[in-house]
Design an enzyme around this catalytic site. Structure first.
Site, PDB file in Angstrom:
ATOM      1  N   LYS A  52       8.057 -13.314 -15.453  1.00 59.64           N
ATOM      2  CA  LYS A  52       8.540 -11.963 -15.209  1.00 59.64           C
ATOM      3  C   LYS A  52      10.237 -12.004 -14.922  1.00 59.64           C
ATOM      4  O   LYS A  52      10.936 -11.041 -15.811  1.00 59.64           O
ATOM      5  CB  LYS A  52       7.742 -11.224 -13.932  1.00 59.64           C
ATOM      6  CG  LYS A  52       6.492 -10.899 -14.538  1.00 59.64           C
ATOM      7  CD  LYS A  52       5.465 -10.501 -13.194  1.00 59.64           C
ATOM      8  CE  LYS A  52       4.079 -10.552 -13.619  1.00 59.64           C
ATOM      9  NZ  LYS A  52       3.213 -10.104 -12.401  1.00 59.64           N
ATOM     10  N   GLN A  96       3.188 -10.106  -5.939  1.00 57.80           N
ATOM     11  CA  GLN A  96       2.250 -10.897  -6.661  1.00 57.80           C
ATOM     12  C   GLN A  96       1.099 -11.258  -6.166  1.00 57.80           C
ATOM     13  O   GLN A  96       1.005 -11.321  -4.920  1.00 57.80           O
ATOM     14  CB  GLN A  96       2.837 -12.160  -7.492  1.00 57.80           C
ATOM     15  CG  GLN A  96       2.049 -12.911  -8.259  1.00 57.80           C
ATOM     16  CD  GLN A  96       2.041 -12.328  -9.666  1.00 57.80           C
ATOM     17  OE1 GLN A  96       2.808 -11.331 -10.110  1.00 57.80           O
ATOM     18  NE2 GLN A  96       0.969 -12.571 -10.224  1.00 57.80           N
ATOM     19  N   ASP A 119       3.586  -1.720 -10.481  1.00 62.05           N
ATOM     20  CA  ASP A 119       2.191  -2.294 -10.905  1.00 62.05           C
ATOM     21  C   ASP A 119       1.319  -1.206 -11.156  1.00 62.05           C
ATOM     22  O   ASP A 119       0.288  -1.561 -11.489  1.00 62.05           O
ATOM     23  CB  ASP A 119       2.038  -3.451  -9.862  1.00 62.05           C
ATOM     24  CG  ASP A 119       2.119  -4.884 -10.186  1.00 62.05           C
ATOM     25  OD1 ASP A 119       1.788  -5.266 -11.330  1.00 62.05           O
ATOM     26  OD2 ASP A 119       2.067  -5.654  -9.541  1.00 62.05           O
TER      27      ASP A 119
HETATM   28  N1  GUN Z   1      -1.999 -10.977 -10.345  1.00 65.09           N
HETATM   29  C1  GUN Z   1      -2.534 -10.898 -11.664  1.00 65.09           C
HETATM   30  N2  GUN Z   1      -2.315 -10.031 -12.387  1.00 65.09           N
HETATM   31  C2  GUN Z   1      -1.272  -9.194 -11.520  1.00 65.09           C
HETATM   32  C3  GUN Z   1      -0.388  -8.266 -11.912  1.00 65.09           C
HETATM   33  O1  GUN Z   1      -0.461  -7.531 -12.746  1.00 65.09           O
HETATM   34  N3  GUN Z   1       0.315  -7.819 -10.713  1.00 65.09           N
HETATM   35  C4  GUN Z   1       0.446  -8.462  -9.759  1.00 65.09           C
HETATM   36  N4  GUN Z   1       1.288  -8.065  -8.604  1.00 65.09           N
HETATM   37  N5  GUN Z   1      -0.280  -9.555  -9.338  1.00 65.09           N
HETATM   38  C5  GUN Z   1      -1.146  -9.812 -10.304  1.00 65.09           C
END
Ligand code: GUN
Length: 292
Positions: A52, A96, A119
């Site tokens: 990211k 995350q 998110d």
């Molecule tokens: N863990 C797995 N997928 C995601 C996501 O889309 N966002 C976040 N913050 N954590 C994740």
């Protein structure tokens, strides 16, 4: 069979966003700034957050990575979130997942200000999504809609079977695909771990979204000819022939199912890259809203 090339489409989206960022710079505006909080050293999470941050660099965003140790207390994490909520320089941020067990995940997600929740996990954004109101759509469902749209896959009146009811993928997918929208107007069935005779449903599906987290669960005998397959799963399966000791597998037995499918996402390179592109798109939206 046509491969739904998430890697290519996500690169197209990133290029489109980069054009926007260059225009912002040319106008002397601040560029979008995404922050990510990572707690602990889970291998997969470190890889995702790293990807990211790298994607931000590539398209000209600013990014901040807040790396916290595994034993970080819930209070310290909540304090960091409050700081980001009030930091004018940050347009959007993510925490995350998964979080260490001693931290209440729901409490953390609810602490993120909905206007910075790129998110789309805050109940305010999920509720707005369910009510067809403008919101941050969470990245994986958003990426799947975008993939279906860009490949012009007809969903109206089709029977979509969503496998899984997770808050991140299955639940939102099942709501979105039934809505009045381009990749919507479908008749949706949700199947999950307690569904009896699961393959009776999957065999009738025009489109299957597989998000149950069991590697290679969906096999060719469970689908009809011409089915569209969206494979959200990504699991590390031990494989001694690989130098890293594992290979990545989806929820779909690709080798057999791809022979019957009209369209199918590969793993990796399907849904995964799309989620990063859509997170970046949400961050652009956050910046634009922030300016207003
Ligand atoms: N863990 C797995 N997928 C995601 C996501 O889309 N966002 C976040 N913050 N954590 C994740």
């Amino acid at each position: 069979m046509i491969l739904l090339d998430g890697k290519k489409v996500s690169n197209d989206i990133k290029d489109e966003i980069a054009v926007e960022v260059n225009l912002m710079k040319a106008r002397g505006e601040k560029v979008p700034h995404l922050a990510a909080i990572l707690v602990g050293t889970d291998g997969a999470s470190m890889t995702y957050v790293g990807a990211k941050v790298k994607a931000c660099e590539r398209i000209g965003y600013e990014s901040t990575l807040i790396d916290l140790p595994e034993d970080t207390s819930e209070n310290v994490l909540l304090e960091k979130i409050h700081k980001l909520n009030t930091d004018e320089a940050i347009d959007g941020f993510i925490v995350q997942l998964p979080l260490p067990k001693h931290i209440d995940e729901q409490k953390v997600l609810e602490a993120v200000h909905p206007d910075k929740d790129v998110d789309g996990f805050h109940p305010a954004n999920v509720g707005r999504m369910a009510l067809d109101l403008p919101c941050f759509l969470s990245a994986t469902p958003y990426g799947i809609l975008e993939l279906l749209e860009r490949y012009q896959i007809e969903t109206s009146g089709k029977h979509v079977v969503v496998m899984g009811r997770s808050h991140i993928v299955g639940r939102p997918m099942s709501i979105l695909m039934g809505q009045k929208r381009e990749a919507g107007n479908a008749t949706v069935t949700v199947v999950h771990s307690r569904t009896k005779n699961l393959s009776e449903f999957t065999k009738k599906a025009d489109i299957i979204v597989a998000a149950i987290g069991i590697s290679e669960f969906l096999t060719a005998d469970m689908v009809k000819d011409g089915v569209v397959i969206i494979d959200v799963g990504i699991t590390r399966v031990p494989d001694e022939t690989k130098t890293r000791g594992y290979r990545l597998a989806g929820d779909v037995h690709f080798e057999s199912v791809s022979k019957k499918a009209s369209y199918i996402t590969p793993v990796p390179g399907g849904v995964g890259p799309m989620t990063i592109a859509m997170l970046l798109k949400n961050t652009l939206l956050a910046r634009e809203r922030h300016m207003q």
